[in-house]
Structure formats: structure tokens, C-alpha cells
Motif scaffolding. Structure first.
Motif, PDB file in Angstrom:
ATOM      1  N   VAL A 157      25.280   4.297   1.915  1.00 11.27           N
ATOM      2  CA  VAL A 157      26.264   4.642   2.929  1.00 11.27           C
ATOM      3  C   VAL A 157      26.254   6.156   3.008  1.00 11.27           C
ATOM      4  CG1 VAL A 157      28.561   4.251   3.789  1.00 11.27           C
ATOM      5  CG2 VAL A 157      27.694   2.820   1.977  1.00 11.27           C
ATOM      6  N   CYS A 158      25.889   6.706   4.157  1.00  8.03           N
ATOM      7  CA  CYS A 158      25.866   8.142   4.318  1.00  8.03           C
ATOM      8  C   CYS A 158      26.929   8.515   5.325  1.00  8.03           C
ATOM      9  CB  CYS A 158      24.513   8.604   4.816  1.00  8.03           C
ATOM     10  SG  CYS A 158      23.232   8.214   3.655  1.00  8.03           S
ATOM     11  N   ALA A 159      27.690   9.540   5.011  1.00  5.56           N
ATOM     12  CA  ALA A 159      28.758   9.924   5.921  1.00  5.56           C
ATOM     13  C   ALA A 159      28.614  11.385   6.283  1.00  5.56           C
ATOM     14  CB  ALA A 159      30.110   9.677   5.292  1.00  5.56           C
ATOM     15  N   CYS A 160      28.999  11.698   7.501  1.00  5.29           N
ATOM     16  CA  CYS A 160      28.996  13.083   7.936  1.00  5.29           C
ATOM     17  C   CYS A 160      30.008  13.239   9.059  1.00  5.29           C
ATOM     18  CB  CYS A 160      27.611  13.488   8.408  1.00  5.29           C
ATOM     19  SG  CYS A 160      27.429  15.261   8.432  1.00  5.29           S
ATOM     20  N   SER A 161      30.561  14.432   9.181  1.00  3.55           N
ATOM     21  CA  SER A 161      31.525  14.668  10.245  1.00  3.55           C
ATOM     22  C   SER A 161      30.831  15.395  11.383  1.00  3.55           C
ATOM     23  CB  SER A 161      32.689  15.502   9.716  1.00  3.55           C
ATOM     24  OG  SER A 161      32.206  16.705   9.184  1.00  3.55           O
ATOM     25  N   ALA A 162      31.474  15.356  12.552  1.00  2.00           N
ATOM     26  CA  ALA A 162      30.963  16.106  13.694  1.00  2.00           C
ATOM     27  C   ALA A 162      32.142  16.557  14.530  1.00  2.00           C
ATOM     28  CB  ALA A 162      30.023  15.245  14.529  1.00  2.00           C
ATOM     29  N   GLY A 163      31.970  17.667  15.212  1.00  2.00           N
ATOM     30  CA  GLY A 163      33.035  18.190  16.068  1.00  2.00           C
ATOM     31  C   GLY A 163      32.477  18.538  17.425  1.00  2.00           C
ATOM     32  N   PHE A 164      33.353  19.041  18.284  1.00  2.00           N
ATOM     33  CA  PHE A 164      32.892  19.389  19.623  1.00  2.00           C
ATOM     34  C   PHE A 164      33.560  20.693  20.011  1.00  2.00           C
ATOM     35  CE2 PHE A 164      32.621  18.841  24.270  1.00  2.00           C
ATOM     36  CZ  PHE A 164      31.261  18.572  24.359  1.00  2.00           C
ATOM     37  N   ILE A 165      32.782  21.769  19.981  1.00  2.00           N
ATOM     38  CA  ILE A 165      33.349  23.082  20.274  1.00  2.00           C
ATOM     39  C   ILE A 165      32.490  23.773  21.325  1.00  2.00           C
ATOM     40  CG2 ILE A 165      33.705  25.390  19.304  1.00  2.00           C
ATOM     41  CD1 ILE A 165      34.570  23.885  16.714  1.00  2.00           C
ATOM     42  N   GLU A 166      33.131  24.312  22.322  1.00  2.00           N
ATOM     43  CA  GLU A 166      32.449  25.011  23.410  1.00  2.00           C
ATOM     44  C   GLU A 166      31.284  24.200  23.963  1.00  2.00           C
ATOM     45  OE1 GLU A 166      31.511  29.011  22.330  1.00  2.00           O
ATOM     46  OE2 GLU A 166      33.465  29.255  21.379  1.00  2.00           O
ATOM     47  N   ASP A 167      31.589  22.944  24.284  1.00  2.00           N
ATOM     48  CA  ASP A 167      30.601  22.086  24.931  1.00  2.00           C
ATOM     49  C   ASP A 167      29.375  21.780  24.065  1.00  2.00           C
ATOM     50  OD1 ASP A 167      31.561  21.098  27.189  1.00  2.00           O
ATOM     51  OD2 ASP A 167      30.219  22.177  28.554  1.00  2.00           O
ATOM     52  N   THR A 168      29.497  22.040  22.752  1.00  2.00           N
ATOM     53  CA  THR A 168      28.363  21.749  21.873  1.00  2.00           C
ATOM     54  C   THR A 168      28.839  20.857  20.733  1.00  2.00           C
ATOM     55  OG1 THR A 168      28.046  24.107  22.134  1.00  2.00           O
ATOM     56  CG2 THR A 168      26.377  22.907  20.865  1.00  2.00           C
ATOM     57  N   PRO A 169      28.146  19.789  20.436  1.00  2.00           N
ATOM     58  CA  PRO A 169      28.496  19.002  19.257  1.00  2.00           C
ATOM     59  C   PRO A 169      28.030  19.713  17.993  1.00  2.00           C
ATOM     60  CG  PRO A 169      26.913  17.823  20.658  1.00  2.00           C
ATOM     61  CD  PRO A 169      27.027  19.192  21.199  1.00  2.00           C
ATOM     62  N   LEU A 170      28.928  19.866  17.007  1.00  2.00           N
ATOM     63  CA  LEU A 170      28.593  20.522  15.741  1.00  2.00           C
ATOM     64  C   LEU A 170      28.584  19.486  14.628  1.00  2.00           C
ATOM     65  CD1 LEU A 170      30.843  23.721  15.846  1.00  2.00           C
ATOM     66  CD2 LEU A 170      28.551  23.411  16.751  1.00  2.00           C
ATOM     67  N   ALA A 171      27.598  19.551  13.760  1.00  2.00           N
ATOM     68  CA  ALA A 171      27.523  18.607  12.648  1.00  2.00           C
ATOM     69  C   ALA A 171      28.117  19.223  11.388  1.00  2.00           C
ATOM     70  CB  ALA A 171      26.067  18.216  12.404  1.00  2.00           C
ATOM     71  N   ASP A 172      28.672  18.353  10.528  1.00  2.00           N
ATOM     72  CA  ASP A 172      29.137  18.750   9.201  1.00  2.00           C
ATOM     73  C   ASP A 172      30.102  19.944   9.263  1.00  2.00           C
ATOM     74  OD1 ASP A 172      29.390  18.643   6.508  1.00  2.00           O
ATOM     75  OD2 ASP A 172      27.474  19.601   6.050  1.00  2.00           O
ATOM     76  N   LEU A 173      31.317  19.693   9.718  1.00  2.00           N
ATOM     77  CA  LEU A 173      32.291  20.777   9.913  1.00  2.00           C
ATOM     78  C   LEU A 173      32.770  21.347   8.584  1.00  2.00           C
ATOM     79  CD1 LEU A 173      34.563  19.292  12.715  1.00  2.00           C
ATOM     80  CD2 LEU A 173      32.477  20.635  12.910  1.00  2.00           C
ATOM     81  N   SER A 174      32.957  22.646   8.561  1.00  2.00           N
ATOM     82  CA  SER A 174      33.545  23.274   7.379  1.00  2.00           C
ATOM     83  C   SER A 174      35.056  23.396   7.610  1.00  2.00           C
ATOM     84  CB  SER A 174      32.934  24.661   7.163  1.00  2.00           C
ATOM     85  OG  SER A 174      33.358  25.515   8.193  1.00  2.00           O
ATOM     86  N   TYR A 175      35.765  23.900   6.605  1.00  2.00           N
ATOM     87  CA  TYR A 175      37.223  23.958   6.705  1.00  2.00           C
ATOM     88  C   TYR A 175      37.671  24.793   7.891  1.00  2.00           C
ATOM     89  CZ  TYR A 175      42.068  24.729   5.561  1.00  2.00           C
ATOM     90  OH  TYR A 175      43.431  24.792   5.632  1.00  2.00           O
ATOM     91  N   VAL A 176      37.015  25.920   8.092  1.00  2.00           N
ATOM     92  CA  VAL A 176      37.398  26.821   9.182  1.00  2.00           C
ATOM     93  C   VAL A 176      37.283  26.112  10.532  1.00  2.00           C
ATOM     94  CG1 VAL A 176      36.951  29.069  10.221  1.00  2.00           C
ATOM     95  CG2 VAL A 176      36.465  28.700   7.807  1.00  2.00           C
ATOM     96  N   GLU A 177      36.194  25.377  10.699  1.00  2.00           N
ATOM     97  CA  GLU A 177      35.977  24.681  11.962  1.00  2.00           C
ATOM     98  C   GLU A 177      36.942  23.519  12.141  1.00  2.00           C
ATOM     99  OE1 GLU A 177      31.210  25.657  12.222  1.00  2.00           O
ATOM    100  OE2 GLU A 177      31.935  24.013  11.004  1.00  2.00           O
ATOM    101  N   GLU A 178      37.274  22.854  11.023  1.00  2.00           N
ATOM    102  CA  GLU A 178      38.253  21.767  11.101  1.00  2.00           C
ATOM    103  C   GLU A 178      39.618  22.300  11.475  1.00  2.00           C
ATOM    104  OE1 GLU A 178      38.545  19.456   7.565  1.00  2.00           O
ATOM    105  OE2 GLU A 178      36.700  18.340   7.968  1.00  2.00           O
ATOM    106  N   ALA A 179      39.965  23.477  10.898  1.00  2.00           N
ATOM    107  CA  ALA A 179      41.302  24.027  11.097  1.00  2.00           C
ATOM    108  C   ALA A 179      41.507  24.522  12.524  1.00  2.00           C
ATOM    109  CB  ALA A 179      41.529  25.170  10.106  1.00  2.00           C
ATOM    110  N   ALA A 180      40.411  24.730  13.258  1.00  2.00           N
ATOM    111  CA  ALA A 180      40.532  25.205  14.632  1.00  2.00           C
ATOM    112  C   ALA A 180      41.186  24.167  15.544  1.00  2.00           C
ATOM    113  CB  ALA A 180      39.159  25.574  15.166  1.00  2.00           C
TER     114      ALA A 180
END
Lengths: 249, 293
Positions: A157-180
Motif C-alpha cells: 500500500v503506497c500513499a502520497c498526498s497531492a495539492g493544487f496550487i496556481e493551476d498546477t498539481p503538486l505531489a507530496d506536500l510539505s507542511y508549508v504547502e499544506e498550511a497554505a
């Protein structure tokens, strides 16, 4: 908010990664002698420790016994020193209870529980340092610990997070990016069969973007799989070289 | 008080030391073993879309048409006739539940123990009430596997004077795969200590009893103090067994004895140090190889 620039014009993130790049992963299996299986993993600055006990007789109340499969019992906790602000988290913390439930769902989907009727498998994970992607790191650590314990699973089972900032999908968010506060997606994947063990999303994301973010998360999960598989293979080779090729009973 | 400070040593990577040779066919969970449908599915594998996949990380073993994957580390899988050491966890009606490092607690039926007063004694209702006076929670026993139930639980018996309650001694737990299967698992070592090598990875070390026949059926334990010299030998053996298991050496009477003899140059507490472990295990390994010829 005139805050941080999370994605520069050149396409670099705050910590210097590209949009689809993972943080550095380091893993070790078999860190404890007492437990049936154990693992330690670092994903960037997020560090987690997982131990697995079992399958064993059901401890505590007998009424939990399932006659056709094993009970999976998870416990997620965060060390007091894991976050920037030192905090004592007594049992029953809302966030950890939710995380515990998610872990349980994830691993019930992956472990071949029907092989162990009337037994119990305990998975304990602890975050030693929290820097974003806690759930994902815990899932990856627990996967390694389960493999170390020799418990049969359908797949990693592999897990990873992703976000969406400035129209770009970002992989593996760090704390700073999560806190945004942008949209966040956590995906637990069985990479060989492309089956989803758990999918969770916070805050709002337009439907049109969902597919792109999912693709980014899926790709990141497969990258995580490559790293974990490497770690397991190395561990296997190391131990089997020590054992030599004598016929163990 | 003297404090010893030692510097950390980097872990030796076997991958770097070039020890890697033909380690066999290694697989990880989810790996495809074969797409051929002519094979039978064994332990550690499962079928999906007509493919045979591994469910544990380990070595593939083939016996004719049967394919199994043997994990490097698992809980104990019992077989009839195994000698095991276990700890009583529960006293129930007509049976004791025993923790044997198996995936379910094993059962010891009241009808499969020797009660005081000979083998042919009838078991009455009083015996059932007095079960806790024979064995209670926390007691250690040695026994033999009599049957394996369909759910994997074991049934044991102690119908021999060899088996029964264990008195004073030391329990060492190792991985069950490190115990070598031999004709006998009870040994009186020449250093004045006896050892029971349970197939389930539980090893019991105790001073060799002076006279062996006892009429009590093995339920009365000798509580006389053990002399210091015996206790030292037992501690040394315990540390030797831990050293051997840290280096993944098979455990049986000869390997333990050789390791004990190799360790005599060191103090008992020093045997727990990594560098000393490497030293004495290397010497043991060399002697075992020499002996094989």
C-alpha cells in the motif's frame, strides 16, 4: 494574502522541488527485535515509526472476534515533540482517532485477513516529526512493518498526498504547502493493480481539475512504490544472505 | 561508578561487502511468480486473473507443481510432534490456554496431562476445580504438539515425564525459524546446564536436576536457591543464544556449545556487545565448518 510564493515562475517549489517531485525517502525494516515486524521511514522531514504485532489471539474483549477473518487494530499517535509547538496529546485526540480509522480501512483492504480467523493484527504507528503528509508516511511505514512481520498482503500500500496550487498539481506536500490552505488530496494505492485503498480530500477543488490532481497523486504513489520496493528487496537480500541457503524448516 | 563509552559503528551492509550470491528467487508482495496455470497455489501466494502472485516477501520454493513463498520471519506454524515451550495465559473449563508464539493460543486439555498419582487415574470433577493448583496464569510449561486444528490452533499434551511445568530457569525468545529440527530437543550440556529448544522459538535454560524421576507428575517445582556458579553459566548461555540469533545462526546443541566455549574469553556482560558478538560467532561458525569437514 501576500504570503509565500509556493510555486515560482521557473516552476520550483519552496523547498526547491519540481511540481511532481517527491521528497527524499529513507526506510529501514526490522528496527525492533521484540515486535513481529517494525519499520522506520523518513520522507523529507516527516519521520514515522511503525510496529506490528500478530496475528495473535484476541486480547481484551472476546466479543470483537470475527469467525471468518482477522481483526485489524490500528493506533496512530504523534510524539509530543513532533510539531513546532510542544503539545501533549492524550488518547482520544479527535484527529488521531480519525487517522486511526483511516489506517484501519486502508489495511483491511490490503491484508489477506481471511487467512487468520479469530486472530488480531495490531498496527501501531507514531509520528516522530511532522512536516506534512503524516497519513501517507504512516501508511508507508506500516506497509513495510507488515511485510517485515511476514503477514500476507495483496500488494504494497503506497500513499502520497497531492495539492493544487496556481493551476498546477503538486505531489507530496510539505507542511508549508499544506498550511497554505489549498485543496489537499491523500491517496493510498495498491500500485500493481491500480486499486484505491483510501482517498480523502480536504477543501474545495473544481471538478475539472480533479483528474489532473488524481493523476499526479497516482504517479507519486508509484514513485513511492519504486522506493519502498527497493528498500524491501535490499532488506530481503541482506537477511537471506545471512541465513545462507540452508534448508530452514 | 565506571561508565564505558563506545562510539557508534556504521552498520555493515551486506550488499556492499559482496556477500550476495545466488540468494534464490526473491519476491515481494504483489509480484507475479508465474502466469502458467499448471501450478498449485501454496502458502504465501494467491491467485488473481489466472496469475499466481506472492503475498509475502520471501523466497520462492517449488515442490513439483506446488509453489510456496517462505517469508523470512513469521509466527510459529506448529506441526504434530514438535516440542514447544509456552506460557499459560488462561484457565478455562477442562483446558488451559497457552501462549506459544503461534497465531492463536494453543490448548492443553485436562485430559492430556499427567496428574499426580499415575497415568491411569480417573479425572473427576474435583480435578477440574483444582486445575489452577496444577497450572495457573503465567506458568511456563514444556509440551508436545498433539494435533493441529483447522483454524491453525494447536492442541498439546504433556503425557510424558519429560514434559510438564518448568521451575527455575531462564526463557529466551528467538525466531522459530532459527531452531534446527533434531531428533531430540532436550539436552544436558556438559557445562552443567540443561536446555529445552522449543520448536516455537522459546528456549528454556535451567540447571541440570540432580535426580530425574519424580512422582509428582512434574507439577511441583524445586524452589531451592540455585548456586551462583550455575546462574553464571545460564546467563552466559543466554547471551550466547542471543548472539547467535543476532547473526541468524541456526540453534542446536553443538552450535550453542561451541559459542559458549568461544565466549569463555569474555566477561558475561561483554557478550552483548556487537564487536564481541561478531567475534565469537565467527569462531563458532569456523568450528562448525571445520567439523563438517
Amino acid at each position: 494574502m501576500a504570503g509565500l510564493e509556493l510555486l515560482s515562475d521557473q516552476g520550483y517549489r519552496v523547498d526547491g522541488r519540481k511540481a511532481g517531485e517527491l521528497r527524499k525517502i529513507q526506510a529501514r525494516m526490522g528496527v525492533f527485535a521484540q515486535a513481529d515486524g517494525s519499520a522506520y521511514i523518513e520522507q523529507g522531514n516527516t519521520k514515522a515509526l511503525a510496529v506490528v504485532y500478530g496475528p495473535h489471539e484476541i486480547r481484551g474483549s472476546r466479543s470483537k472476534t470475527l469467525h471468518d477473518r482477522a481483526v485489524v487494530n490500528c493506533q496512530y499517535s504523534m510524539a509530543t515533540f513532533s510539531t513546532g509547538e510542544r503539545k501533549r496529546r492524550p488518547h482520544g485526540d479527535r484527529k488521531s482517532t480519525e487517522m486511526t480509522l483511516h489506517l484501519k480501512q486502508t489495511f483491511e483492504a490490503a491484508i489477506l485477513t481471511q487467512l487468520y480467523p479469530r486472530s488480531q493484527i495490531d498496527i501501531y504507528v507514531q509520528i516522530l516529526q511532522a512536516d506534512g503528509g503524516n497519513y501517507c508516511t504512516c501508511v508507508n511505514a506500516a506497509t513495510l512493518a507488515i511485510i517485515d512481520a511476514g503477514i500476507p498482503m495483496r500488494d504494497y500500500v503506497c500513499a502520497c498526498s497531492a495539492g493544487f496550487i496556481e493551476d498546477t498539481p503538486l505531489a507530496d506536500l510539505s507542511y508549508v504547502e499544506e498550511a497554505a490552505g489549498g485543496p489537499q488530496l491523500a491517496l493510498a494505492l495498491l500500485p500493481k493493480s491500480d486499486q484505491i485503498a483510501l482517498l480523502e480530500m480536504n477543501s474545495r477543488l473544481h471538478e475539472d481539475h480533479l483528474e489532473r490532481v488524481m493523476d499526479a497523486a497516482t504517479k507519486a504513489c508509484k514513485d513511492v512504490y519504486a522506493v519502498l520496493d527497493q528498500a524491501v528487496k535490499e532488506h530481503l537480500q541482506e537477511v537471506s544472505a545471512m541465513l545462507g541457503d540452508r534448508g530452514m524448516a | 561508578m565506571a561508565v564505558e563509552v563506545r562510539l557508534p559503528v556504521a552498520r555493515k551492509r551486506v550488499t556492499e561487502s559482496g556477500l550476495l550470491d545466488s540468494a534464490g528467487h526473491l519476491v515481494c508482495p504483489g509480484d507475479t511468480i508465474t502466469t502458467d496455470t499448471g501450478f498449485m497455489r501454496g502458502h504465501g501466494t494467491y491467485l488473481e486473473d489466472e496469475k499466481l502472485l506472492a503475498s509475502v516477501a520471501g523466497v520462492v520454493e517449488r515442490v513439483n507443481k506446488l509453489i510456496c513463498v517462505r517469508a523470512l520471519k513469521t509466527r510459529y506454524n506448529g506441526e504434530v510432534g514438535d516440542v514447544i515451550v509456552g506460557r499459560v495465559t488462561e484457565v478455562q473449563q477442562k483446558r488451559w490456554k497457552v501462549d506459544t508464539n503461534s497465531r492463536l493460543d494453543s490448548v492443553l486439555l485436562l485430559s492430556s496431562v499427567n496428574l499426580p498419582g499415575g497415568e491411569l487415574r480417573r479425572r473427576s470433577a474435583e480435578d477440574e476445580l483444582a486445575m489452577r493448583s496444577y497450572l495457573e496464569e503465567g506458568d511456563l510449561i514444556s509440551a508436545e504438539v498433539q494435533a493441529v486444528y483447522s483454524d491453525g490452533a494447536l492442541s498439546m499434551h504433556t503425557r510424558s515425564l519429560k514434559y510438564g511445568k518448568l521451575g527455575q530457569g531462564v526463557l529466551v525468545q528467538v525466531s522459530p525459524s532459527l531452531i534446527k529440527r533434531r531428533k531430540t530437543h532436550f539436552h544436558n550440556l556438559p557445562c552443567g546446564t540443561s536446555i529445552i529448544l522449543g520448536n516455537n522459538g522459546f528456549i528454556w535454560l535451567y540447571p541440570t536436576p540432580e535426580q530425574t524421576e519424580e512422582e509428582a507428575g512434574g507439577f511441583v517445582t524445586n524452589l531451592e536457591p540455585i548456586p551462583l556458579s550455575d546462574r553464571e553459566v545460564i546467563s552466559r548461555l543466554r547471551n550466547c543464544i542471543l548472539a547467535l540469533s543476532a547473526q541468524k545462526m541456526l540453534l542446536y546443541d553443538t552450535s550453542i556449545l561451541y559459542c559458549y566455549e568461544a565466549s569463555l574469553a569474555h566477561q558475561i556482560k561483554d557478550i552483548l556487545k556487537v564487536e564481541v558478538i561478531e567475534d565469537i560467532v565467527m569462531e563458532t561458525r569456523q568450528r562448525l565448518v571445520d567439523q563438517e569437514g
